[in-house]
Design a protein around this motif. Structure first.
Motif, PDB file in Angstrom:
ATOM      1  N   GLY A  63       0.790  -1.224   0.000  1.00 40.32           N
ATOM      2  CA  GLY A  63       0.000   0.000   0.000  1.00 40.32           C
ATOM      3  C   GLY A  63       0.821   1.272   0.000  1.00 40.32           C
ATOM      4  O   GLY A  63       0.342   2.331   0.399  1.00 40.32           O
ATOM      5  N   GLU A  64       2.062   1.199  -0.479  1.00 40.56           N
ATOM      6  CA  GLU A  64       2.927   2.380  -0.418  1.00 40.56           C
ATOM      7  C   GLU A  64       2.417   3.520  -1.297  1.00 40.56           C
ATOM      8  O   GLU A  64       2.595   4.691  -0.969  1.00 40.56           O
ATOM      9  CB  GLU A  64       4.358   2.033  -0.815  1.00 40.56           C
ATOM     10  N   ARG A  65       1.778   3.215  -2.408  1.00 41.95           N
ATOM     11  CA  ARG A  65       1.253   4.294  -3.256  1.00 41.95           C
ATOM     12  C   ARG A  65       0.159   5.074  -2.525  1.00 41.95           C
ATOM     13  O   ARG A  65       0.092   6.306  -2.632  1.00 41.95           O
ATOM     14  CB  ARG A  65       0.717   3.728  -4.578  1.00 41.95           C
ATOM     15  N   ARG A  66      -0.684   4.359  -1.780  1.00 43.58           N
ATOM     16  CA  ARG A  66      -1.717   5.051  -0.997  1.00 43.58           C
ATOM     17  C   ARG A  66      -1.064   5.916   0.084  1.00 43.58           C
ATOM     18  O   ARG A  66      -1.502   7.041   0.334  1.00 43.58           O
ATOM     19  CB  ARG A  66      -2.649   4.012  -0.357  1.00 43.58           C
ATOM     20  N   TYR A  67      -0.021   5.381   0.711  1.00 44.25           N
ATOM     21  CA  TYR A  67       0.706   6.130   1.738  1.00 44.25           C
ATOM     22  C   TYR A  67       1.322   7.395   1.139  1.00 44.25           C
ATOM     23  O   TYR A  67       1.194   8.491   1.696  1.00 44.25           O
ATOM     24  CB  TYR A  67       1.789   5.227   2.337  1.00 44.25           C
ATOM     25  N   ARG A  68       1.989   7.268   0.003  1.00 44.70           N
ATOM     26  CA  ARG A  68       2.644   8.413  -0.634  1.00 44.70           C
ATOM     27  C   ARG A  68       1.623   9.477  -1.041  1.00 44.70           C
ATOM     28  O   ARG A  68       1.852  10.680  -0.868  1.00 44.70           O
ATOM     29  CB  ARG A  68       3.428   7.956  -1.864  1.00 44.70           C
ATOM     30  N   ALA A  69       0.506   9.021  -1.592  1.00 40.09           N
ATOM     31  CA  ALA A  69      -0.529   9.974  -2.021  1.00 40.09           C
ATOM     32  C   ALA A  69      -1.101  10.731  -0.823  1.00 40.09           C
ATOM     33  O   ALA A  69      -1.261  11.956  -0.867  1.00 40.09           O
ATOM     34  CB  ALA A  69      -1.639   9.237  -2.766  1.00 40.09           C
ATOM     35  N   ALA A  70      -1.401  10.008   0.251  1.00 40.64           N
ATOM     36  CA  ALA A  70      -1.964  10.653   1.444  1.00 40.64           C
ATOM     37  C   ALA A  70      -0.964  11.617   2.070  1.00 40.64           C
ATOM     38  O   ALA A  70      -1.337  12.712   2.520  1.00 40.64           O
ATOM     39  CB  ALA A  70      -2.385   9.589   2.457  1.00 40.64           C
ATOM     40  N   LEU A  71       0.299  11.233   2.103  1.00 39.64           N
ATOM     41  CA  LEU A  71       1.325  12.092   2.678  1.00 39.64           C
ATOM     42  C   LEU A  71       1.461  13.381   1.881  1.00 39.64           C
ATOM     43  O   LEU A  71       1.581  14.474   2.450  1.00 39.64           O
ATOM     44  CB  LEU A  71       2.659  11.348   2.715  1.00 39.64           C
ATOM     45  N   ASN A  72       1.405  13.275   0.574  1.00 38.89           N
ATOM     46  CA  ASN A  72       1.552  14.446  -0.281  1.00 38.89           C
ATOM     47  C   ASN A  72       0.337  15.368  -0.188  1.00 38.89           C
ATOM     48  O   ASN A  72       0.468  16.596  -0.225  1.00 38.89           O
ATOM     49  CB  ASN A  72       1.758  14.017  -1.739  1.00 38.89           C
ATOM     50  N   ILE A  73      -0.834  14.797  -0.029  1.00 39.86           N
ATOM     51  CA  ILE A  73      -2.070  15.597  -0.002  1.00 39.86           C
ATOM     52  C   ILE A  73      -2.366  16.144   1.396  1.00 39.86           C
ATOM     53  O   ILE A  73      -2.701  17.319   1.566  1.00 39.86           O
ATOM     54  CB  ILE A  73      -3.271  14.757  -0.496  1.00 39.86           C
ATOM     55  N   PHE A  74      -2.245  15.321   2.415  1.00 41.18           N
ATOM     56  CA  PHE A  74      -2.708  15.698   3.752  1.00 41.18           C
ATOM     57  C   PHE A  74      -1.595  15.909   4.780  1.00 41.18           C
ATOM     58  O   PHE A  74      -1.839  16.504   5.831  1.00 41.18           O
ATOM     59  CB  PHE A  74      -3.672  14.626   4.274  1.00 41.18           C
ATOM     60  N   GLY A  75      -0.392  15.408   4.518  1.00 38.70           N
ATOM     61  CA  GLY A  75       0.682  15.574   5.480  1.00 38.70           C
ATOM     62  C   GLY A  75       0.738  14.465   6.514  1.00 38.70           C
ATOM     63  O   GLY A  75      -0.075  13.538   6.530  1.00 38.70           O
ATOM     64  N   GLU A  76       1.709  14.567   7.444  1.00 41.35           N
ATOM     65  CA  GLU A  76       2.010  13.487   8.379  1.00 41.35           C
ATOM     66  C   GLU A  76       0.950  13.256   9.445  1.00 41.35           C
ATOM     67  O   GLU A  76       0.950  12.215  10.096  1.00 41.35           O
ATOM     68  CB  GLU A  76       3.349  13.770   9.073  1.00 41.35           C
ATOM     69  N   THR A  77       0.036  14.197   9.643  1.00 38.22           N
ATOM     70  CA  THR A  77      -0.983  14.021  10.681  1.00 38.22           C
ATOM     71  C   THR A  77      -2.173  13.192  10.206  1.00 38.22           C
ATOM     72  O   THR A  77      -3.025  12.822  11.016  1.00 38.22           O
ATOM     73  CB  THR A  77      -1.487  15.385  11.182  1.00 38.22           C
ATOM     74  N   TYR A  78      -2.237  12.912   8.920  1.00 34.52           N
ATOM     75  CA  TYR A  78      -3.383  12.175   8.382  1.00 34.52           C
ATOM     76  C   TYR A  78      -3.454  10.782   8.991  1.00 34.52           C
ATOM     77  O   TYR A  78      -2.459  10.066   9.078  1.00 34.52           O
ATOM     78  CB  TYR A  78      -3.288  12.067   6.864  1.00 34.52           C
ATOM     79  N   GLU A  79      -4.649  10.403   9.394  1.00 38.85           N
ATOM     80  CA  GLU A  79      -4.886   9.082   9.970  1.00 38.85           C
ATOM     81  C   GLU A  79      -5.258   8.110   8.858  1.00 38.85           C
ATOM     82  O   GLU A  79      -6.322   8.214   8.253  1.00 38.85           O
ATOM     83  CB  GLU A  79      -6.015   9.151  11.001  1.00 38.85           C
ATOM     84  N   ILE A  80      -4.366   7.177   8.593  1.00 43.94           N
ATOM     85  CA  ILE A  80      -4.599   6.235   7.500  1.00 43.94           C
ATOM     86  C   ILE A  80      -5.046   4.883   8.058  1.00 43.94           C
ATOM     87  O   ILE A  80      -4.522   4.425   9.087  1.00 43.94           O
ATOM     88  CB  ILE A  80      -3.319   6.069   6.651  1.00 43.94           C
TER      89      ILE A  80
END
Length: 256
Positions: free
Chosen positions: A58-75
């Motif tokens: 799931g690294e692509r989902r992680y990278r996308a979320a990090l780029n859009i929402f930053g490190e505080t996003y709860e995945i």
């Protein structure tokens, strides 16, 4: 998101042992657009790792979320205990099933799986869900130079280019690669040129026993790859003809 689905901030998650080294910009842009509109819906798979969570799938989902929402996003995530070897195998299978990996990325990861099963190719192919011929052909791509592998990973050349180049020495590969990319040389032209500089083994008077397993033997190439120069030829010894091959590449394919 279901209240029973655990989540974790991206800051508590580290990247894992992903066999994929190249992420297509267009595919990532589509992923980011989806994540921006809907968030991450499907949980990523993680394992405990040095006090944090390490991504297995799931690294692509992680990278996308990090780029859009930053490190505080709860995945959302699924947690599973596994060894390095188990994580490698699962990550490779997950990438094969979900998105089009580069064949050389598959080759590198498959080599690790093969080592896990102590060189048993039948077992490794079975675990990957591949036919034996596919495993053999991917492993044969390890004969490609690093530059050729990178070019295939980044979709600058086609699989057919890499298969043909893998039959020559790495020095020859690197010399030819620049011309292939610069002039967008088609696979058919490379095949024709290699055929012209390859040496027929039909009349060879030396002992050819060791040739059977040689990566430069076109008979072996024909069995492994969809592209080869044809049966009964050696693509190694013509390295002395390398200047001729490179002149052909530049002179035939250079823009007029």
């Amino acid at each position: 998101m279901s209240s029973q689905q655990p989540t974790a901030p991206l800051s508590s998650i580290v990247q894992g042992r992903n066999p994929r080294t190249y992420f297509d910009p267009i595919e990532m842009a589509d992923m980011e657009a989806s994540v921006k509109a809907n968030g991450v819906i499907q949980p990523i798979l993680v394992r405990p790792f040095e006090g944090k969570l390490q991504i297995v799938a799931g690294e692509r989902r992680y990278r996308a979320a990090l780029n859009i929402f930053g490190e505080t996003y709860e995945i959302p995530y699924l947690l599973k205990e596994m060894t390095d070897a188990e994580a490698d195998e699962l990550a490779l299978v997950e990438n094969i099933q979900r998105a089009d990996m580069s064949p050389t990325e598959e080759a590198v990861a498959a080599a690790k799986i093969l080592a896990r099963y102590k060189g048993d190719r039948e077992e490794a192919a079975s675990r990957l869900g591949w036919k034996r011929q596919k495993l053999d052909s991917r492993l044969a791509l390890m004969n490609c130079s690093e530059l050729v592998r990178i070019a295939l990973n980044e979709r600058k050349i086609q699989l057919g280019h890499a298969e043909l180049l893998a039959t020559t020495t790495r020095e020859q590969q690197d010399k030819a690669l620049e011309a292939i990319i610069k002039n967008q040389v088609p696979v058919a032209s490379i095949k024709q040129m290699l055929g012209q500089v390859s040496k027929s083994m039909t009349g060879a008077i030396f002992d050819k026993t060791e040739c059977a397993a040689c990566p430069h033997n076109s008979d072996l190439q024909t069995a492994l790859f969809s592209e080869s120069v044809g049966a009964g030829s050696c693509t190694r010894h013509p390295i002395q003809s390398a200047p001729m091959l490179n002149r052909q590449l530049w002179n035939r394919c250079a823009p007029t």
